[in-house]
Design an enzyme around this catalytic site. Structure first.
Site, mmCIF file in Angstrom:
data_model
loop_
_atom_site.group_PDB
_atom_site.id
_atom_site.type_symbol
_atom_site.label_atom_id
_atom_site.label_comp_id
_atom_site.label_asym_id
_atom_site.label_seq_id
_atom_site.Cartn_x
_atom_site.Cartn_y
_atom_site.Cartn_z
ATOM 1 C CD GLU A 142 2.520 -7.998 8.688
ATOM 2 O OE1 GLU A 142 3.395 -8.500 7.968
ATOM 3 O OE2 GLU A 142 2.196 -6.804 8.660
ATOM 4 C CB THR A 153 -2.707 -1.877 7.094
ATOM 5 O OG1 THR A 153 -1.827 -1.625 8.186
ATOM 6 C CG2 THR A 153 -1.882 -2.319 5.897
HETATM 7 N N1 HSE Z 1 4.016 -2.182 2.487
HETATM 8 C C1 HSE Z 1 2.859 -2.178 3.325
HETATM 9 C C2 HSE Z 1 2.036 -0.959 3.029
HETATM 10 C C3 HSE Z 1 3.328 -2.125 4.755
HETATM 11 O O1 HSE Z 1 2.620 0.109 2.879
HETATM 12 O O2 HSE Z 1 0.811 -1.054 2.913
HETATM 13 C C4 HSE Z 1 2.210 -2.205 5.740
HETATM 14 O O3 HSE Z 1 1.924 -3.567 6.018
#
Ligand code: HSE
Length: 293
Positions: free
Chosen positions: A120, A168
């Site tokens: 990932e 992200t």
């Molecule tokens: N915990 C991570 C975020 C999840 O909120 O950025 C997404 O990969």
């Protein structure tokens, strides 16, 4: 030949930034693997046009490399990329489980978490386990530097995915670098409430415990119509609403009997904001499953 179905996941749940995650009953990715001299990847399904098939640039290629398990790998995407539903984690978790079986590597699901997280990392830039852990283990997971704690849970959810894209990387860019002690105290209280709620399958506690004033407001601002969608979901019976992962999916917790109404209200509110969306009526579900053939 081996087939693995790995579920979508929702990380954070508001108060558990980079810590909490749940597996969803649906949607899911399906990954098929067959031994080969060199890894080759084909991708079909939702958003497959955005996913590179070059093993050096694909999450699953990185997993095959980590396990020293070259294979022909077919990924059928059910989880849209950049949705906030752990799309790359689903593929990575499915591939890790499938290749571990195919090559008899003998790793446990817990041991496969860092392997899938490395995969990932290739797309997200950092190796988080808060999506791959629930994708492999199912239920509700708590990821810390010291390991992963998992509990099965049965809580109904609606995941409403708008036709907008939030990366992200961008969504991590808006996360504040610090928080006040008041904010920390309130978030710890909410996170503890949520965790207790999961152990009791109690949608009231889980919903109340999702409240977060540190990360979620910043990310919600990246999602057109978020406030109206949240309000509509709460009016239709949701007990809590938050941003799923890095967004743009909006996640609502509710009683099972309210799920349909909550889904309709969320899609309607996005529509009024000029945004197409689809709602998955789902629940906390099991982890990846292996099928022979
Ligand atoms: N915990 C991570 C975020 C999840 O909120 O950025 C997404 O990969």
């Amino acid at each position: 030949m081996l087939t693995v179905r790995a579920p979508a996941t929702s990380a954070n749940l508001g108060s558990g930034y980079d810590v909490f995650g749940v597996a969803l009953e649906n949607p899911a990715d399906v990954v098929r693997v067959r031994r080969a001299a060199e890894t080759a990847i084909t991708v079909t399904g939702v958003g497959s046009q955005y996913i590179p098939e070059d093993p050096e640039r694909n999450t699953v290629g990185a997993v095959a490399k980590e396990l020293d398990a070259p294979a022909h790998i077919r990924i059928d995407k059910g989880v849209r990329p950049s949705s906030g539903l752990g799309s790359s984690a689903s593929s990575a978790a499915a591939a890790a489980l499938a290749l571990n079986e195919l090559y008899d590597r003998g790793l446990s699901r817990e041991e496969l978490i860092p392997v899938a997280a490395e995969g990932e990392a290739l797309v997200s830039g950092e190796a988080h386990s808060d999506n791959v852990a629930p994708a492999l283990l199912g239920g509700f997971t708590v990821v810390t530097d010291d390991g992963v704690t998992q509990v099965d849970a049965n809580v109904s959810l609606v995941a409403c995915l708008p036709e907008i894209s939030v990366s992200t990387r961008d969504a991590r860019g808006v996360v504040p670098e610090s928080a006040t002690m008041d904010e920390v105290v309130s978030t710890v209280g909410n996170a503890a409430t949520l965790a207790v709620g999961m152990t009791r399958d109690d949608p009231e506690l889980v919903g109340r415990g999702m409240d977060d004033g540190i990360v979620t407001p910043e990310r919600a601002a990246l999602i057109d119509g978020y406030d109206d969608v949240r309000e509509a979901a709460l009016e239709a019976g949701a007990t809590g609403v938050t941003v799923s992962g890095a967004g743009p999916t909006v996640l609502a917790v509710c009683r099972r009997s309210d799920r349909r109404a909550v889904a309709g209200a969320m899609v309607g509110a996005f529509d009024s904001a000029g945004v197409d969306s689809r709602a998955y009526q789902t629940a906390v579900g099991e982890g990846a499953t292996v099928h022979r053939g």
